[in-house]
Design an enzyme around this catalytic site. Structure first.
Site, PDB file in Angstrom:
ATOM      1  N   ARG A   1     -13.910  -5.338  -5.747  1.00  0.00           N
ATOM      2  CA  ARG A   1     -14.572  -4.463  -4.775  1.00  0.00           C
ATOM      3  C   ARG A   1     -16.068  -4.388  -5.078  1.00  0.00           C
ATOM      4  O   ARG A   1     -16.905  -4.404  -4.169  1.00  0.00           O
ATOM      5  CB  ARG A   1     -13.962  -3.048  -4.821  1.00  0.00           C
ATOM      6  CG  ARG A   1     -12.556  -2.912  -4.278  1.00  0.00           C
ATOM      7  CD  ARG A   1     -12.492  -3.061  -2.763  1.00  0.00           C
ATOM      8  NE  ARG A   1     -13.348  -2.110  -2.079  1.00  0.00           N
ATOM      9  CZ  ARG A   1     -13.020  -0.855  -1.803  1.00  0.00           C
ATOM     10  NH1 ARG A   1     -11.833  -0.376  -2.156  1.00  0.00           N
ATOM     11  NH2 ARG A   1     -13.856  -0.064  -1.142  1.00  0.00           N
TER      12      ARG A   1
ATOM     13  N   ASP B   1       0.866  -1.177   0.000  1.00  0.00           N
ATOM     14  CA  ASP B   1       0.000   0.000   0.000  1.00  0.00           C
ATOM     15  C   ASP B   1       0.902   1.225   0.000  1.00  0.00           C
ATOM     16  O   ASP B   1       2.117   1.126   0.237  1.00  0.00           O
ATOM     17  CB  ASP B   1      -0.908  -0.028   1.242  1.00  0.00           C
ATOM     18  CG  ASP B   1      -1.977   1.062   1.234  1.00  0.00           C
ATOM     19  OD1 ASP B   1      -2.169   1.708   0.184  1.00  0.00           O
ATOM     20  OD2 ASP B   1      -2.616   1.270   2.284  1.00  0.00           O
TER      21      ASP B   1
END
Length: 314
Positions: free
Chosen positions: A301, A233
């Protein structure tokens, strides 16, 4: 008043989701199965007449578009509400906002900074509240991660995910997700940037029951050893912009590059929650390479969030 309690049944209808700590492995398994079905047949009317109010105090691409598109594909409707659009920006309390939105919508999504704000919203709401991201947790991202890993590897047991970088909300939720599903997890962070100790303790309790092994180290090479999934990330999240120079220095050596990937299994895949900073936490050669699944992960997602909405509201 809509309180959130740990769920030990196979249903989450009418419940809030603030972190994956509130779901057991069986419910996550069912949710992933539902997501797989919705991925194959995306349009239905199970949420016809339902409305999702979405509070955004942090900017978003994937969270906003996937929930908005997901509600539409399920026959419902989503309302985007930025902090500038709401009276929160003029000092209205979370309690009053929760009560008002509960009268208008069937569920509320919040994407904000302090996790306590999401907890307070759920406490005062009469409808389910979904955490679209807080500084402590990002449960919807972790569900998409699990679906992607299942698609790539077929199973969780006997597999290992290695996360490189800041022990942040994404790391917390991925760690909990792996512990719930019996998947080994390793976190490599610089000194002083590890995961929250209380969250680690909760994840370790879960791992004891599922058989997952959790490892925490300052060595990226140790974490990556024999991993099936390498995850990264950004090093500076929203709200940390003043720390960027210190973070760039602290995270030197934690970049996911071709050399680090060689520590993992030959068929290891790279995941990233996006947005990514190529040349910082990951090289272009890795994120744009043949073993990267970041866009499959981003697409997922949509599917897991539709499954979540359907299981909570239908």
């Amino acid at each position: 008043m809509h309180t959130v309690t740990a769920n030990n049944s196979r249903t989450i209808k009418g419940l809030s989701l603030l972190s994956l700590l509130e779901l057991d492995g069986d419910v996550i398994h069912d949710l992933l199965q539902e997501a797989e079905a919705l991925k194959k047949a995306p349009v239905e009317t199970s949420l016809s007449g339902k409305t999702l109010a979405m509070i955004f105090e942090k900017s978003s691409t994937r969270t906003r578009v996937s929930f908005e598109a997901g509600m539409l594909q399920l026959g419902g409707h989503a309302l985007f509400l930025s902090s500038r659009d709401l009276q929160l920006g003029r000092g209205e309390s979370i309690e009053d906002t929760a009560k008002v939105l509960s009268a208008y919508a069937d569920a509320i999504l919040i994407r904000t900074f302090e996790h306590k704000k999401a907890e307070e919203l759920a406490f005062h709401s009469n409808v389910p509240v979904i955490n679209g991201l807080t500084d402590q947790f990002h449960p919807c991202q972790a569900l998409a991660d699990l679906l992607t890993i299942k698609e790539l590897k077929g199973t969780f047991k006997g597999k290992k995910a290695a996360y490189m970088g800041d022990g942040n909300n994404v790391a917390h939720s991925l760690m909990i997700a792996c512990a719930k599903m019996g998947m080994d997890f390793a976190l490599a962070s610089p000194e002083g940037y590890g995961a929250d100790e209380a969250i680690i303790k909760n994840a370790q309790k879960t791992a004891c029951h599922s058989g997952a092994k959790l490892v925490f180290t300052n060595s990226p090479e140790e974490a990556a050893a024999e991993a099936d999934i390498i995850y990264s990330d950004v090093w500076t999240s929203m709200g940390q912009e003043e720390e960027v120079l210190n973070r760039l220095k602290a995270f030197e050596g934690f970049q996911v590059n071709e050399a680090l990937m060689k520590n993992a299994k030959p068929d290891a895949h790279f995941l990233h929650c996006l947005p990514a900073h190529r040349g910082e936490e990951v090289t272009a050669a890795v994120i744009d390479g043949p073993n990267s699944a970041v866009f499959q992960q981003a697409e997922n997602r949509l599917h897991v969030q539709k499954a979540l909405l359907k299981m909570i509201l239908a």
